[in-house]
Scaffold this motif. Sequence first.
Motif, PDB file in Angstrom:
ATOM      1  N   TYR A  42       0.828  -1.201   0.000  1.00  0.00           N
ATOM      2  CA  TYR A  42       0.000   0.000   0.000  1.00  0.00           C
ATOM      3  C   TYR A  42       0.863   1.253   0.000  1.00  0.00           C
ATOM      4  O   TYR A  42       1.884   1.322   0.681  1.00  0.00           O
ATOM      5  CB  TYR A  42      -0.894   0.061   1.235  1.00  0.00           C
ATOM      6  N   VAL A  43       0.434   2.247  -0.760  1.00  0.00           N
ATOM      7  CA  VAL A  43       0.972   3.589  -0.588  1.00  0.00           C
ATOM      8  C   VAL A  43       0.264   4.204   0.610  1.00  0.00           C
ATOM      9  O   VAL A  43      -0.963   4.211   0.674  1.00  0.00           O
ATOM     10  CB  VAL A  43       0.760   4.450  -1.837  1.00  0.00           C
ATOM     11  N   MET A  44       1.029   4.707   1.552  1.00  0.00           N
ATOM     12  CA  MET A  44       0.467   5.286   2.763  1.00  0.00           C
ATOM     13  C   MET A  44       0.817   6.765   2.845  1.00  0.00           C
ATOM     14  O   MET A  44       1.937   7.163   2.526  1.00  0.00           O
ATOM     15  CB  MET A  44       0.989   4.573   4.000  1.00  0.00           C
ATOM     16  N   GLY A  45      -0.141   7.547   3.282  1.00  0.00           N
ATOM     17  CA  GLY A  45       0.083   8.977   3.368  1.00  0.00           C
ATOM     18  C   GLY A  45      -0.465   9.584   4.639  1.00  0.00           C
ATOM     19  O   GLY A  45      -1.327   9.002   5.307  1.00  0.00           O
ATOM     20  N   TRP A  46       0.062  10.743   4.970  1.00  0.00           N
ATOM     21  CA  TRP A  46      -0.462  11.575   6.040  1.00  0.00           C
ATOM     22  C   TRP A  46      -0.913  12.898   5.439  1.00  0.00           C
ATOM     23  O   TRP A  46      -0.170  13.528   4.674  1.00  0.00           O
ATOM     24  CB  TRP A  46       0.582  11.838   7.123  1.00  0.00           C
ATOM     25  N   PHE A  47      -2.112  13.295   5.786  1.00  0.00           N
ATOM     26  CA  PHE A  47      -2.663  14.577   5.392  1.00  0.00           C
ATOM     27  C   PHE A  47      -3.112  15.312   6.641  1.00  0.00           C
ATOM     28  O   PHE A  47      -3.286  14.712   7.699  1.00  0.00           O
ATOM     29  CB  PHE A  47      -3.843  14.395   4.439  1.00  0.00           C
ATOM     30  N   ARG A  48      -3.319  16.598   6.510  1.00  0.00           N
ATOM     31  CA  ARG A  48      -3.827  17.373   7.635  1.00  0.00           C
ATOM     32  C   ARG A  48      -4.827  18.402   7.148  1.00  0.00           C
ATOM     33  O   ARG A  48      -4.781  18.841   6.003  1.00  0.00           O
ATOM     34  CB  ARG A  48      -2.692  18.049   8.405  1.00  0.00           C
ATOM     35  N   GLU A  63      -8.310  23.677   3.266  1.00  0.00           N
ATOM     36  CA  GLU A  63      -8.434  22.438   2.516  1.00  0.00           C
ATOM     37  C   GLU A  63      -7.525  21.384   3.117  1.00  0.00           C
ATOM     38  O   GLU A  63      -6.508  21.694   3.742  1.00  0.00           O
ATOM     39  CB  GLU A  63      -8.070  22.665   1.054  1.00  0.00           C
ATOM     40  N   ARG A  64      -7.892  20.137   2.921  1.00  0.00           N
ATOM     41  CA  ARG A  64      -7.030  19.057   3.356  1.00  0.00           C
ATOM     42  C   ARG A  64      -5.747  19.089   2.530  1.00  0.00           C
ATOM     43  O   ARG A  64      -5.792  19.141   1.298  1.00  0.00           O
ATOM     44  CB  ARG A  64      -7.735  17.712   3.187  1.00  0.00           C
ATOM     45  N   ALA A 102      -3.672  21.058  13.319  1.00  0.00           N
ATOM     46  CA  ALA A 102      -4.638  20.510  12.377  1.00  0.00           C
ATOM     47  C   ALA A 102      -5.083  19.141  12.866  1.00  0.00           C
ATOM     48  O   ALA A 102      -4.500  18.576  13.796  1.00  0.00           O
ATOM     49  CB  ALA A 102      -4.027  20.381  10.980  1.00  0.00           C
ATOM     50  N   VAL A 103      -6.100  18.623  12.222  1.00  0.00           N
ATOM     51  CA  VAL A 103      -6.432  17.222  12.372  1.00  0.00           C
ATOM     52  C   VAL A 103      -5.601  16.459  11.356  1.00  0.00           C
ATOM     53  O   VAL A 103      -5.611  16.789  10.165  1.00  0.00           O
ATOM     54  CB  VAL A 103      -7.931  16.952  12.156  1.00  0.00           C
ATOM     55  N   PRO A 162      -5.278  14.189  -2.210  1.00  0.00           N
ATOM     56  CA  PRO A 162      -6.182  13.375  -1.395  1.00  0.00           C
ATOM     57  C   PRO A 162      -7.034  12.420  -2.212  1.00  0.00           C
ATOM     58  O   PRO A 162      -7.351  11.321  -1.746  1.00  0.00           O
ATOM     59  CB  PRO A 162      -7.062  14.420  -0.686  1.00  0.00           C
ATOM     60  N   GLU A 163      -7.374  12.838  -3.427  1.00  0.00           N
ATOM     61  CA  GLU A 163      -8.227  12.028  -4.289  1.00  0.00           C
ATOM     62  C   GLU A 163      -7.583  10.708  -4.685  1.00  0.00           C
ATOM     63  O   GLU A 163      -8.281   9.789  -5.121  1.00  0.00           O
ATOM     64  CB  GLU A 163      -8.597  12.813  -5.549  1.00  0.00           C
ATOM     65  N   SER A 164      -6.274  10.601  -4.538  1.00  0.00           N
ATOM     66  CA  SER A 164      -5.570   9.384  -4.905  1.00  0.00           C
ATOM     67  C   SER A 164      -5.726   8.275  -3.874  1.00  0.00           C
ATOM     68  O   SER A 164      -5.434   7.118  -4.165  1.00  0.00           O
ATOM     69  CB  SER A 164      -4.084   9.664  -5.107  1.00  0.00           C
ATOM     70  N   TYR A 165      -6.166   8.624  -2.690  1.00  0.00           N
ATOM     71  CA  TYR A 165      -6.241   7.680  -1.589  1.00  0.00           C
ATOM     72  C   TYR A 165      -7.669   7.205  -1.369  1.00  0.00           C
ATOM     73  O   TYR A 165      -8.606   8.008  -1.353  1.00  0.00           O
ATOM     74  CB  TYR A 165      -5.665   8.301  -0.317  1.00  0.00           C
ATOM     75  N   ASP A 166      -7.808   5.924  -1.187  1.00  0.00           N
ATOM     76  CA  ASP A 166      -9.125   5.305  -1.117  1.00  0.00           C
ATOM     77  C   ASP A 166      -9.650   5.131   0.297  1.00  0.00           C
ATOM     78  O   ASP A 166     -10.871   5.034   0.496  1.00  0.00           O
ATOM     79  CB  ASP A 166      -9.085   3.935  -1.802  1.00  0.00           C
TER      80      ASP A 166
END
Length: 128
Positions: free
Chosen positions: A32-38, A44-45, A95-96, A112-116
């Motif tokens: 899996y590709v794993m990411g962190w967003f805030r 915007e995220r 942030a969250v 963000p749209e790349s992550y399911d």
Amino acid sequence: QVQLVESGGGLVQAGGSLRLSCAASGRSFSSYVMGWFRQAPGKEREFVAAIARVGRNTYYADYTDSVKGRFTISRDDAKNTVDLQMNSLKPEDTAVYYCAADPSSSRTSTHPESYDYWGQGTQVTVSS
């Protein structure tokens, strides 16, 4: 179905550190590709960091410019976890923070749209 659960958020003074952790389900976690967003209030995220496997024991990590040199993303495929070590925290880091997974890709993405799949988020608050 991939389930993600973040932990480790909290309140910290500017200059301090926090370590976030994301626990994931899935037998193929290592791929899996794993990411962190805030996401901050009214914002915007945004992308923070991502990590992808590029070899048996080799990984590629990507960071947004504002956190380079301060944050480190890592993963432990045996434990199905992804961590985000955050040092030298600034109020603007408040942030969250969300953990995200893309089981269908082998390349990191800043979108963000790349992550399911997404976790519920963990609050990080940095006081000045």
